[in-house]
Write a protein that holds these residues in place. Structure first.
Motif, mmCIF file in Angstrom:
data_model
loop_
_atom_site.group_PDB
_atom_site.id
_atom_site.type_symbol
_atom_site.label_atom_id
_atom_site.label_comp_id
_atom_site.label_asym_id
_atom_site.label_seq_id
_atom_site.Cartn_x
_atom_site.Cartn_y
_atom_site.Cartn_z
ATOM 1 N N MET A 140 0.831 -1.205 0.000
ATOM 2 C CA MET A 140 0.000 0.000 0.000
ATOM 3 C C MET A 140 0.866 1.257 0.000
ATOM 4 O O MET A 140 1.879 1.315 0.691
ATOM 5 C CB MET A 140 -0.942 -0.003 1.204
ATOM 6 C CG MET A 140 -1.952 -1.135 1.192
ATOM 7 S SD MET A 140 -3.257 -0.970 2.444
ATOM 8 C CE MET A 140 -2.319 -1.019 3.969
ATOM 9 N N GLY A 141 0.454 2.258 -0.759
ATOM 10 C CA GLY A 141 1.255 3.465 -0.884
ATOM 11 C C GLY A 141 0.487 4.761 -0.753
ATOM 12 O O GLY A 141 1.035 5.832 -0.981
ATOM 13 N N PHE A 142 -0.809 4.714 -0.384
ATOM 14 C CA PHE A 142 -1.627 5.909 -0.207
ATOM 15 C C PHE A 142 -2.401 5.730 1.090
ATOM 16 O O PHE A 142 -3.298 4.890 1.181
ATOM 17 C CB PHE A 142 -2.580 6.077 -1.395
ATOM 18 C CG PHE A 142 -3.473 7.291 -1.321
ATOM 19 C CD1 PHE A 142 -2.942 8.559 -1.190
ATOM 20 C CD2 PHE A 142 -4.855 7.158 -1.415
ATOM 21 C CE1 PHE A 142 -3.761 9.682 -1.141
ATOM 22 C CE2 PHE A 142 -5.683 8.266 -1.362
ATOM 23 C CZ PHE A 142 -5.136 9.529 -1.231
ATOM 24 N N MET A 143 -2.028 6.495 2.139
ATOM 25 C CA MET A 143 -2.523 6.236 3.482
ATOM 26 C C MET A 143 -3.060 7.505 4.122
ATOM 27 O O MET A 143 -2.535 8.594 3.927
ATOM 28 C CB MET A 143 -1.404 5.659 4.355
ATOM 29 C CG MET A 143 -0.863 4.313 3.897
ATOM 30 S SD MET A 143 -2.075 2.974 4.003
ATOM 31 C CE MET A 143 -2.406 2.973 5.764
ATOM 32 N N ARG A 144 -4.098 7.315 4.927
ATOM 33 C CA ARG A 144 -4.705 8.400 5.685
ATOM 34 C C ARG A 144 -4.432 8.179 7.171
ATOM 35 O O ARG A 144 -4.218 7.046 7.602
ATOM 36 C CB ARG A 144 -6.218 8.392 5.428
ATOM 37 C CG ARG A 144 -7.000 9.562 5.984
ATOM 38 C CD ARG A 144 -8.484 9.309 5.801
ATOM 39 N NE ARG A 144 -9.305 10.492 5.995
ATOM 40 C CZ ARG A 144 -10.588 10.459 6.280
ATOM 41 N NH1 ARG A 144 -11.221 9.290 6.407
ATOM 42 N NH2 ARG A 144 -11.269 11.572 6.432
ATOM 43 N N HIS A 145 -4.452 9.256 7.949
ATOM 44 C CA HIS A 145 -4.400 9.091 9.400
ATOM 45 C C HIS A 145 -5.234 10.190 10.052
ATOM 46 O O HIS A 145 -5.509 11.233 9.448
ATOM 47 C CB HIS A 145 -2.964 9.096 9.926
ATOM 48 C CG HIS A 145 -2.430 10.459 10.265
ATOM 49 N ND1 HIS A 145 -2.454 10.979 11.534
ATOM 50 C CD2 HIS A 145 -1.859 11.406 9.485
ATOM 51 C CE1 HIS A 145 -1.914 12.179 11.529
ATOM 52 N NE2 HIS A 145 -1.543 12.473 10.301
ATOM 53 N N THR A 146 -5.644 9.937 11.276
ATOM 54 C CA THR A 146 -6.485 10.889 11.995
ATOM 55 C C THR A 146 -5.619 11.903 12.735
ATOM 56 O O THR A 146 -4.646 11.540 13.399
ATOM 57 C CB THR A 146 -7.408 10.173 12.990
ATOM 58 O OG1 THR A 146 -6.610 9.511 13.979
ATOM 59 C CG2 THR A 146 -8.271 9.146 12.273
ATOM 60 N N ILE A 147 -5.980 13.183 12.611
ATOM 61 C CA ILE A 147 -5.322 14.249 13.365
ATOM 62 C C ILE A 147 -6.112 14.419 14.650
ATOM 63 O O ILE A 147 -7.210 14.973 14.656
ATOM 64 C CB ILE A 147 -5.296 15.557 12.555
ATOM 65 C CG1 ILE A 147 -4.563 15.351 11.227
ATOM 66 C CG2 ILE A 147 -4.636 16.672 13.360
ATOM 67 C CD1 ILE A 147 -4.624 16.569 10.303
ATOM 68 N N GLY A 148 -5.592 13.932 15.754
ATOM 69 C CA GLY A 148 -6.375 13.829 16.974
ATOM 70 C C GLY A 148 -7.216 12.562 16.907
ATOM 71 O O GLY A 148 -6.950 11.647 16.138
ATOM 72 N N SER A 149 -8.250 12.520 17.740
ATOM 73 C CA SER A 149 -9.047 11.290 17.802
ATOM 74 C C SER A 149 -10.144 11.293 16.754
ATOM 75 O O SER A 149 -10.511 12.324 16.193
ATOM 76 C CB SER A 149 -9.670 11.143 19.196
ATOM 77 O OG SER A 149 -10.613 12.180 19.432
ATOM 78 N N SER A 150 -10.671 10.091 16.497
ATOM 79 C CA SER A 150 -11.825 9.899 15.627
ATOM 80 C C SER A 150 -12.817 9.021 16.374
ATOM 81 O O SER A 150 -12.622 8.692 17.548
ATOM 82 C CB SER A 150 -11.410 9.235 14.315
ATOM 83 O OG SER A 150 -11.078 7.860 14.535
#
Length: 591
Positions: A140-150
């Motif tokens: 995998m080469g396209f990733m998201r992450h949460t800024i703070g909590s979700s």
């Protein structure tokens, strides 16, 4: 192989013009750590990989990224319409058929993912990372992450709560109390570990809420109404007086992650900005306000840091939102982001309209979850939210939560998704399960290389996401000039396919079994010609190669003499290459 690599290198300059991913802060062409289909690992023989849409009831009872019968190479033929029952798929391989370059496919880092990965023994975590990011895994080469909590986080927090708890802090005008804290640090450290397995991931962040003191929170007493009434619009929405502070907030976040060895390549200003319901982290952010934040300084700060900005990050039923952001901040809006949750299904055709209006802005499908899939049922959540977006202009996509515990958590104690399935379910400190979503994502992330170009499909599709049965596909030309064609067959029967291109003398024949997603990897015409192997020129083309059987139709060819008998030899494959994708789990502790 050296000759083949040189040939591919010379051909890269001849790639069709398309909407480019250049300038995104990540390498093009070969993609992160390479993979089959890049310039160094060209496809040398036709291959097929298959994943059943059926959710297995027990391990190893369905095909999951399993090698299938590869398609056969033939010359263009003229088959009698009364005999030909095959599905003809036509790809516009001309320059005019070139659409957008591909960035990649992947998942989302959430608090749940970090917390369950922290429970794994180190060698087991290493295997998980290899499964997700290694060339022998999903790459995998396209990733998201949460800024703070979700909502997929057992704790609620931002990076500057400045008070006793989430949504209860006092204004921190100089952000002196900004701190990504133990949860943010744990996520940054885990993402940095991902980078050691995966060279050049495009990572983008999304906040679920701004710090509570930046929002209109609590009751808003409207005039002439009973005490205690309030306006939903004024509750849980951004207070524009804090634009200078939110600019600092995003800037400090990017810098803090860089201090942990993590380069943030992109961000959205708010996950689901039209969602202001109570119960878990969220916040209303109007399109005009999003544009104002960008125009008044955030866009410049992000671009100075090499961070691209994605507008919107919500459902396809409000297509004017990202357009309004572009209109308000055209210089600083780089992309548009879309979710899949419009009911009954997402209408991704709005992406085509956005592209016509703003052809220089990239687009992505940035969130879709697979909710409570049942063992034994047929599930298309990944395919139906990766294939149509790409067809309508997306340069990649990310599914939602990457990993949870067996109870779909941890998640917000006040709400959130209590049934979102990820790629990985962590069962204990030593065991984990790769779900069917893992293998479905692999049908895209393993074989579509960064820098590949998506091409128009002129013929062969049937039905839409609104129909109970449909047949869909995308076709991309990889950097090696070969093709990755991903099919989705939900028609209720095996489909015998003849795939042709508007430019070229060859066709590929094979069967796409019912209720499957199948990827064909096809070598370039140059590789076929270099190999010295000619396609089947004439004779009887037996097309029923799947489990459902088929028909045998006579074919003709300009290469066949009228006085000669049809040859009976079978097609010889293009020479074998060692560059194949491993599909074994690699460990008895992993199912």
């Amino acid at each position: 192989m050296a000759v083949a690599t040189t040939l591919i290198t010379l051909l890269l300059a001849a790639s069709s013009a398309a909407q480019s991913i250049e300038g995104l802060g990540v390498s093009g062409g070969n993609g992160p750590r390479g993979g089959i289909g890049d310039g160094a690992h060209p496809v040398m023989r036709p291959q097929a990989f298959i994943t059943d849409a059926k959710i297995p009831t027990a391990p190893n009872t369905t095909r999951q990224l399993a090698p299938g019968r590869p398609p056969r190479l033939v010359l263009h033929n003229q088959t009698s319409p009364t005999c030909d029952t095959r599905r003809r798929v036509v790809i516009d391989s001309s320059t005019g058929g070139a659409q957008q370059e591909m960035l990649g496919f992947g998942h989302a880092w959430t608090g749940s993912t970090v917390s369950v990965f922290q429970t794994l023994e180190d060698d087991v975590l290493d295997r998980v990372m290899q499964d997700l990011y290694g060339q022998g895994g999903n790459n995998m080469g396209f990733m998201r992450h949460t800024i703070g909590s979700s909502d997929l986080d057992g704790n609620q927090y931002t990076y500057d709560d400045n008070g006793p708890s989430f949504n209860q802090g006092q204004p921190d005008l100089d952000l002196s109390n900004f701190d990504i804290g133990p949860h943010g640090s744990a996520m940054a450290e885990m993402i940095a570990r991902m980078g050691s397995y995966k060279g050049d991931v495009f990572l983008f962040g999304s906040p679920w809420s701004y710090p509570g003191w930046m929002k209109h929170n609590g009751l808003f007493i409207a005039p002439n109404l009973n005490e205690g009434s309030y306006s939903n619009l004024m509750n849980n929405s951004f207070n524009m007086q804090y634009i200078p502070q939110i600019i600092q907030y995003f800037s400090k976040y990017v810098d803090a992650f860089l201090d942990h060895g993590v380069s943030v390549n992109g961000l959205t200003l708010m996950n689901e900005p039209l969602n202001s319901q109570g119960g878990y982290p969220c916040m209303f952010l109007d399109a005009a306000d999003e544009a104002a934040i960008l125009a008044q300084g955030l866009g410049e700060e992000m671009h100075n840091r090499g961070v691209k900005v994605m507008a919107y990050d919500h459902n396809t039923d409000q297509p004017m939102y990202p357009m309004r952001v572009v209109q308000g901040a055209p210089e600083y809006t780089d992309m548009a982001a879309w979710h899949c949750y419009q009911g009954p299904v997402a209408n991704y055709s709005v992406m085509r309209d956005f592209h016509y209006a703003y052809p220089d802005k990239l687009q992505f499908m940035t969130e879709c979850s697979n909710y409570l899939p049942e063992a034994g049922s047929v599930n298309w959540a990944v395919a139906q939210n990766f294939i149509p977006p790409v067809r309508y202009g997306a340069s990649g996509g990310t599914m939602w939560v990457m990993a949870t515990n067996p109870d779909f958590g941890p998640h917000s104690p006040y709400g959130g998704c209590a049934g979102c399935l990820g790629s990985i379910v962590v069962n204990s400190s030593t065991t984990y399960t790769k779900t069917n979503d893992y293998y479905m994502i692999g049908q895209f992330s393993r074989f579509i290389r960064r820098g590949a170009v998506n091409y128009k499909v002129l013929e062969g599709m049937e039905g839409t996401t609104y129909d109970p049965n449909w047949f869909d596909l995308i076709a991309v030309k990889n950097p090696d000039m070969g093709w990755a064609v991903v099919f989705m067959n939900n028609l209720g029967s095996d489909q015998d396919v003849v795939l042709s291109f508007t430019e070229g003398d060859f066709e590929w024949e094979g069967t796409i079994p019912n209720a499957t997603v199948v990827t064909w990897l096809l070598p370039s015409d140059q590789i076929v010609g270099q190999s010295g192997v000619l396609p089947l020129a004439s004779g009887t083309a037996v097309v029923g190669t799947g489990t459902g059987g088929g028909t045998a139709c006579p074919t003709t060819s300009s290469m066949m003499s009228s006085s000669s008998a049809p040859p009976t030899s079978t097609l010889k494959p293009v020479p074998h290459t060692k560059h194949t994708i491993s599909v074994s789990s690699g460990s008895s502790s992993v199912s």
